[in-house]
Each structure stands twice: as structure tokens, then as C-alpha cells.
Design an enzyme around this catalytic site. Structure first.
Site, mmCIF file in Angstrom:
data_model
loop_
_atom_site.group_PDB
_atom_site.id
_atom_site.type_symbol
_atom_site.label_atom_id
_atom_site.label_comp_id
_atom_site.label_asym_id
_atom_site.label_seq_id
_atom_site.Cartn_x
_atom_site.Cartn_y
_atom_site.Cartn_z
ATOM 1 N N SER A 125 5.499 -5.702 5.654
ATOM 2 C CA SER A 125 6.048 -6.774 6.492
ATOM 3 C C SER A 125 5.768 -8.109 5.811
ATOM 4 C CB SER A 125 5.468 -6.735 7.903
ATOM 5 O OG SER A 125 4.067 -6.680 7.852
ATOM 6 N N GLU A 140 -9.591 -4.762 8.483
ATOM 7 C CA GLU A 140 -8.351 -4.691 9.251
ATOM 8 C C GLU A 140 -8.557 -3.974 10.586
ATOM 9 O OE1 GLU A 140 -5.158 -3.206 6.895
ATOM 10 O OE2 GLU A 140 -3.839 -2.996 8.619
ATOM 11 N N TYR A 166 0.827 -1.206 0.000
ATOM 12 C CA TYR A 166 0.000 0.000 0.000
ATOM 13 C C TYR A 166 0.867 1.264 0.000
ATOM 14 C CZ TYR A 166 -3.933 -3.033 1.575
ATOM 15 O OH TYR A 166 -4.890 -3.993 1.709
ATOM 16 N N SER A 167 1.534 1.533 1.140
ATOM 17 C CA SER A 167 2.249 2.809 1.318
ATOM 18 C C SER A 167 3.414 2.951 0.349
ATOM 19 C CB SER A 167 2.817 2.905 2.739
ATOM 20 O OG SER A 167 1.803 2.830 3.681
#
Lengths: 394, 367
Positions: free
Chosen positions: A149, A232, A116-117
Site C-alpha cells: 500500500s 508492527e 515484503y510479500s
């Protein structure tokens, strides 16, 4: 089928296949057990039968999840908690892809990471610049992702990439399930201020993803993401609740123990600080318990959205109080000074919660807008073609 | 345990909220603040008619047999409205103390009146230091039950028909009943910063008193813990109300061409206060439930509620004035009334530092 029947059936299943005392399957590996759960339809009980579920309504599927929780057995309730599976189920259009990948996801045979980021898209995630360009049956991906991660072990990455640069930023994003084991993906660990490396940078250099792996239509990626993030947040909120149930007491003991060990437990000032730090944690625990009760009674509760902000205060305060207890020794580090090393680690690691997943400041915006109904932030590039926004023009 | 079910409790609470919005709104509160007694007899009668003055009292004595869980719930509403008068001192403190005694005659004599609201009682607990601790009892009783000394910060003594006095008898504490108008007793009304709360210093000079049997220092602590939880409920309810008022204001007040609630400086304050408001509610209710259930967690949770709710209410009330800006610096705006109540409440039955110390001690014992 009545509610009692469901309860009887799921309990019988668990009795047959799961040893709740030893917390392991009665026979076979945990992977075999996951397969049995999946085949019985308990993994996603609210989904239709033809889609690996049991077609149960919300209340009935809660009974299934509750029975698994009670037996401490894994695998149920993934219709609510498995972010990737839920997004795929809700939005993926290619049936064969869904049939291929969902069983693997629901039995834990696939590892997933989040792409995402980006360096230029942190709090403002919608200004991502990783590009996805259609070329026949595939999309070609170029760009850079951060804070991923599990990138090295992941089979797939949930990828947010821009497919249209001529519409406003939220409208030009698409969502993909990207195969991670391919050339064109370079993974480099990020060294954190704690000394750990939980996260990676992921460089995408002409990586490819089959067009059938797109979830939702082109340009609908932001909508898909919102659904995923809602799942989430729910999972994180509940997880925080359960974690703190266990850790609350440990924390109480540890602050008091650390003070005793440092010969500071009789210091009235230190005792005040211990009380305040412990109170923050216990109050958060009480809030979560009350929110669950209110949710169970059918009323909505704003409390769940407060948990992350509350937790970052808890962690920073804990670390500060521990530092105060330790005094000058907190200048030290390394295996010779285990207590100091631990406290200094906590001090740095607290930022994981106050920055990661949305900074405290963003959280406050979200709470004040969504819970309290205060006006939205001004967003200068919300309605202009992304190509002309400062995210691109600098 | 309570004889009141969850639905009934919600109905009682709702009825009380309606009564307060009809009869105890801001204008009514300001009228009562300006009176000499600080007490609205008509409203008090309505509260009594609803059974709320008898919440903690056994049905055998005309009460409704509720528990601190019920009291906490209605105190949230009382706090929201900044209710003035003797609800806490009579229906909670005095009712709890007498109910805890072994004195059948005192119960028969006092409880029915307290339950109906016809009798207003209060309890003199602390001495001139205002610590609400065993060491800070300023009244002594001799073996004939004659009282000497002074009690301070007595709630609503000016309207009380019955005064219960915690007095030292040798090493132990005992509870005595006196008529506040009797010889040897003088009431000195203290001007309170929150004029919705009336405080008195009471001086006893060879005042004859009737001992209430079966009450000692431990009983006084039990009564104080109930009072602390009731007060925590008041603080939780009051902080929620002034918070709601503030959020509504910043949502509608326009400056620089937009509602001021759109500025992050405001939004972030509001988000932080919401955590305080929710935490206060959770803490007050959890403490009430633990006390009612006689749980081993009660000492920890009561102390937590005592300081967490006091601090939350104070922070919310103080910040609300700042968020309103100039309008809340005017006497006419209600924000300062919440700050006044928050500052007075923060001292009653022990200040936050005291409760934080008790909390750590209780945690040590529980570990």
C-alpha cells in the site's frame, strides 16, 4: 533528571507549542511542530542524545509519550512505533545514511512502503525470490512484490530480497531501504474484491539500491524483519485497542439502528444475533483493556496476540448479522441501495483482516506455538539450500 | 465499595487457591460427590476461618466488608477446583440479600453466623420453570406471612440452616426467612447431573415464615446480578483450569510419533479456546468492577458476563473432551466433571438466550 522534571519539561513544551483544545500547533504548520518535537528529542526519547533522543529509560520515555497522548499531540514515542526508524536505528551500519534519513523519517517528511510479500511468498514469507545482486556500490534488484500500500506516494520501500540462494531460506535474505522514485520500478494497482485498490503490485526490473542502504549484514534480513514485525504487531494491537474504544459504541448503535430501520429490531432471533455480534466486539475491548492494565503492572499478557484473530471474527460476524437483518435486500448493490452496498462491502472487506497480515489459520498456529507452547509446524524446506527447495524447483 | 486492597485481594486469593489444592483436589472432590450431603464440613470450616464466607458482610456483623470484586476473584479459584458446597448460595446470595435489607434484627440474627460459616443459608428464587424471573415465582405469602407453593432448583438447601424464600405478596415480591426443617416445609432432593451441585425442590404448605423487612423485587434482581457475576467468575476460573489441563495433555500425548498438540487440528482448537478463556476472565472482572462501582455500564456488563462466561465455559469444557480423545470419555478423567458443571452453571440464574436479550435491551437504553 528526575521523573517529575521530565514531566514538567515535556508539559511545558506542549503548552508552549501545542493547542490541545484545537488539536493544532500554536504557530506554524504541523510540519514545523514535528520539527520542534524532533529537535527537542521527544520523537525518540529513549534514544541517545547524539541520535536525536534524550537518553531516557523506558519508564521515563513512557511519561513523554503519555504527556503527548494526553495533549493529543503527534510525534512522540516513535522509538516504539516508527517501524522504519526503529529498524534503521537498530540495524543500519552506515552512519551517514542514518544521519541523512532518520531526521526525515522522524519528522514525517518521508513516506515509506513495505516490499515484503510476493506472489510465491505469502504466509511463507521466507521463500521470497526477489533477487538482490551486488554490483560495486549498489545492489541490482529483480523480482515482484505484492500487497504494497502507498507504493505510488512512497519515497522509500522497505525491501526484503534474496542475496544468497545456497543457504536455507531464512539465512539468505537481506533487508534494504529502496529508493522508490527510479526507473526499473513499475507500480500497478490491484483491484480488490471490494472494488477498492488500496494495494499494488510492484515490479522490480534492474532497480538499484546503494549498498549503504542495506540494514543489517547480508543474510541477516530475516532477523531485521522480525524486529520490524514485532514493532508492527505492537502498533497494530494498540491501534486496534484505541480504534475499538471509539468504534464499539458506533457498532452497537449501528447494528441496533440497522435492525430498527429494517423493521427487525423486535425480532427475537435478530436480537440474539445482535447481542452475540456486539458481545464479540465488547469482549475484545475488555480483553485489550485488561491486557494494558496487566502490562502496566509489569506482568506479561498473551492477550495482545489474540486481537487480530478476535477482530476477524468480529468483522465477519458483524457483516453476517447485518446481512441477516437486511434479508433479501442484501442481494442489491449500488448508490440506490446504500445500506445493502455498505453491508456487502463489509462482507468482502472482512477478509482484509482474516487474510491480510497473516491468515487466521497462521495466527492460530502462532498463538498455539508462542503463547501455548505447542510444537512448531513441520517445515520441509527449513534446513535445505533455498536453491533446492520446492519454492524454486516447483 | 470494598475495604480490601488489591494486594490483600491477591493474598486472599492465593491462600484460598492453596487451601483448595490441599483439601479440594480431584480425589477429595470425588469423595464429596459420593456423600449424601455433597458438602465437606471440614473444608467449609477452613473457608469460613479464612473469612471468605463473610466477604460481602459488613464488619459490624462479623464480615470483612469486601465487594463483588473480591467475590469474583475467589470464585475464579472455586471454579478452577469445581468446589462443591454452599459458597455461592450462602456467602453470596443469602449474605447479599440480607445485607441489602433494612431489617436490623434479621441482620443481627443471621449475618454473624453466615459470616463465620457456622450458619449455612440459601435462597429459593425460582419456580418450576427455572427461569429466575419475576414471573416465575411459585411461592405466595398471605398477610400473616404464611407460605404456600413451591420453589425449585434451590442450591444447597439440603445442608442449609436457614432458607430465604422469595414469595409473591400481591403484586410485589417479598423475602421470608424459614427454618427448612419447620412444619409445612418439605425438601425434595433432586438428582443433579453435576453431583458437586445439590439442588432441591422445596414445597410450602401453610408454612409460617418471618418476613425480612425492606426487600422487594428490585432487591431480588440486585442479589441475582451479584450471583450472576460470582457465577461468571466461577465459569471463567473453571474454563481456564480445564483449558490448561487440556493444553498440557496435547503437549505431551504422543501419536504418529509426535505430540498431538503439533497437529493443526489441535492447535487451531486451542487458539480459539484461548480467546474464550481470556474473554470470560475479562467479562467477569469488568462486570464485578462495574457492579462494585455502581457504574451505569453495570447492566450491560453483567448481562454480557452472564452469557459470555456461561457459553465460554461450556465451549471450553465440551471441546476439551474432544481434544483429549478416549481418555476423557472415562469416568476417572476430570474433563467430564467440568462439562457437568458447565451445563448446570449455564442454566443457573437464567440461560444465555435470556441474558442476550437483557444485554440488547440494556444497550438500547444506553444508546
Amino acid at each position: 533528571m528526575s521523573r517529575t522534571d521530565i514531566k514538567t519539561e515535556v508539559e511545558a513544551f506542549l503548552t508552549t507549542h501545542w493547542d490541545s483544545e484545537a488539536r493544532r500547533p500554536r504557530e506554524g504548520t504541523s510540519r514545523d511542530f514535528a520539527q520542534k518535537v524532533f529537535e527537542a528529542g521527544w520523537a525518540v526519547a529513549s534514544w541517545p542524545r547524539e541520535w536525536f533522543g534524550r537518553g531516557l529509560d523506558k519508564d521515563d520515555s513512557k511519561i513523554v509519550a503519555a504527556a503527548f497522548r494526553k495533549a493529543r499531540a503527534p510525534g512522540a514515542g516513535q522509538d516504539r512505533t516508527n517501524i522504519a526508524a526503529a529498524s534503521l536505528m537498530n540495524f543500519a551500519s552506515d552512519e551517514s545514511f542514518k544521519r541523512e534519513i532518520l531526521p526525515q523519517l522522524l519528522t514525517g517528511r518521508l513516506a515509506i512502503c513495505l516490499l515484503y510479500s510476493e506472489p510465491g511468498a505469502g504466509s511463507d514469507l521466507a521463500s521470497i525470490r526477489t533477487r538482490a545482486e551486488r554490483n560495486g556500490d549498489v545492489y541490482v534488484i529483480n523480482g515482484q512484490k505484492v500487497w504494497t500500500s502507498g507504493a505510488r506516494t512512497a519515497d522509500y520501500g522497505l525491501l526484503l530480497a534474496r542475496t544468497d540462494w545456497d543457504v536455507p531460506k531464512h539465512q539468505g535474505i537481506s533487508f534494504f531501504v529502496l529508493p522508490m522514485r527510479q526507473p526499473g520500478i513499475d507500480i500497478r494497482p490491484i483491484n480488490q474484491i471490494t472494488g477498492d485498490s488500496h494495494f499494488n503490485e510492484v515490479f522490480l526490473d534492474n532497480a538499484t539500491v546503494p549498498a549503504k542502504n542495506r540494514i543489517g549484514a547480508e543474510g541477516e534480513g530475516w532477523k531485521v524483519l522480525q524486529t520490524a514485525l514485532a514493532v508492527e504487531r505492537l502498533v497494530m494491537g494498540e491501534g486496534a485497542g484505541e480504534r475499538r474504544q471509539g468504534s464499539s459504541k458506533n457498532n452497537v448503535v449501528s447494528l441496533i439502528d440497522i435492525a430498527r430501520e429494517a423493521g427487525q429490531l423486535q425480532d427475537p432471533l435478530i436480537r440474539q444475533k445482535i447481542a452475540q455480534a456486539t458481545a464479540y466486539r465488547q469482549l475484545n475491548a475488555l480483553n485489550i483493556a485488561r491486557a494494558k492494565e496487566e502490562l502496566a503492572q509489569g506482568s506479561s499478557s498473551p492477550i495482545m496476540s489474540l486481537g487480530k484473530l478476535a477482530m476477524s471474527r468480529i468483522l465477519h460476524t458483524d457483516a453476517a448479522v447485518m446481512t441477516q437483518i437486511l434479508g433479501a435486500a442484501s442481494m442489491l448493490d449500488g448508490p440506490e441501495h446504500e445500506r445493502a452496498a455498505d453491508i456487502n462491502y463489509r462482507t468482502a472487506n472482512a477478509y482484509m483482516t482474516s487474510i491480510g497480515g497473516g491468515t487466521d489459520q497462521i495466527q492460530r498456529n502462532i498463538i498455539s506455538e508462542r503463547v501455548l507452547g505447542l510444537p512448531r509446524e513441520v517445515e520441509l524446506d527449513r534446513d535445505v539450500p533455498f536453491r533446492t527447495s520446492r519454492a524454486v524447483t516447483g | 465499595m470494598t475495604m480490601i486492597g488489591m494486594e490483600e485481594r491477591a493474598a486472599i486469593r492465593e491462600g484460598f487457591a492453596r487451601l483448595l489444592s490441599d483439601k479440594a483436589d480431584d480425589a477429595a472432590l470425588r469423595r464429596i460427590m459420593a456423600t449424601e450431603s455433597g458438602h465437606d464440613a471440614e473444608l467449609w470450616k477452613a473457608i469460613g476461618d479464612m473469612g471468605l464466607t463473610g466477604l460481602l458482610i459488613d464488619p459490624a456483623y462479623g464480615g470483612v466488608g469486601g465487594s463483588i470484586v473480591d467475590v469474583e476473584a475467589i470464585m475464579e479459584e472455586a471454579g478452577a477446583a469445581l468446589l462443591a458446597g454452599p459458597l455461592l448460595s450462602s456467602a453470596v446470595m443469602a449474605a447479599a440479600l440480607i445485607s441489602d435489607s433494612t431489617d436490623a434484627a434479621a441482620k443481627a440474627r443471621l449475618l454473624p453466623g453466615i459470616a463465620s460459616g457456622e450458619t449455612i443459608a440459601t435462597v429459593a428464587v425460582t419456580g418450576d420453570k427455572g427461569l429466575w424471573t419475576r414471573d416465575d415465582i411459585g411461592v405466595s405469602a398471605d398477610r400473616n406471612g404464611v407460605l404456600q407453593g413451591a420453589a425449585n432448583y434451590v442450591l444447597a438447601a439440603n445442608v442449609a440452616d436457614v432458607l430465604l424464600v422469595i414469595a409473591k405478596t400481591g403484586d410485589e415480591l417479598a423475602v421470608y426467612e424459614v427454618d427448612p426443617k419447620a412444619n409445612g416445609i418439605s425438601l425434595q432432593a433432586l438428582k443433579s447431573w453435576d453431583s458437586t451441585i445439590r439442588l432441591s425442590r422445596v414445597v410450602f404448605d401453610a408454612a409460617p415464615a418471618t418476613r425480612i423487612a425492606g426487600l422487594d423485587g428490585a432487591a431480588v434482581e440486585r442479589m441475582l446480578d451479584l450471583a450472576r457475576v460470582a457465577l461468571a467468575g466461577e465459569q471463567a476460573g473453571a474454563s481456564r483450569r480445564i483449558f490448561d489441563i487440556t493444553v498440557e495433555y496435547v503437549r505431551t500425548r504422543v501419536q504418529f510419533g509426535r505430540p498431538i498438540g503439533g497437529f493443526q487440528a489441535m492447535k487451531h482448537m486451542a487458539a480459539d479456546l484461548l480467546i474464550e478463556v481470556e474473554s470470560a476472565t475479562s467479562a467477569a472482572r469488568a462486570a464485578a468492577q462495574a457492579l462494585a462501582a455502581g457504574s451505569t455500564e453495570a447492566p450491560v456488563l453483567v448481562s454480557l458476563a452472564a452469557f459470555a462466561c456461561a457459553d465460554a465455559f461450556h465451549q471450553v469444557a465440551a471441546t476439551s473432551i474432544q481434544m483429549h480423545g478416549g481418555i476423557a470419555f472415562t469416568w476417572e478423567h476430570s474433563a467430564h466433571l467440568y462439562l457437568r458443571r458447565a451445563r448446570v452453571d449455564a442454566q443457573l440464574f437464567g440461560a444465555s438466550d435470556y441474558h442476550r436479550e437483557r444485554y440488547v435491551s440494556a444497550l438500547e437504553k444506553a444508546a
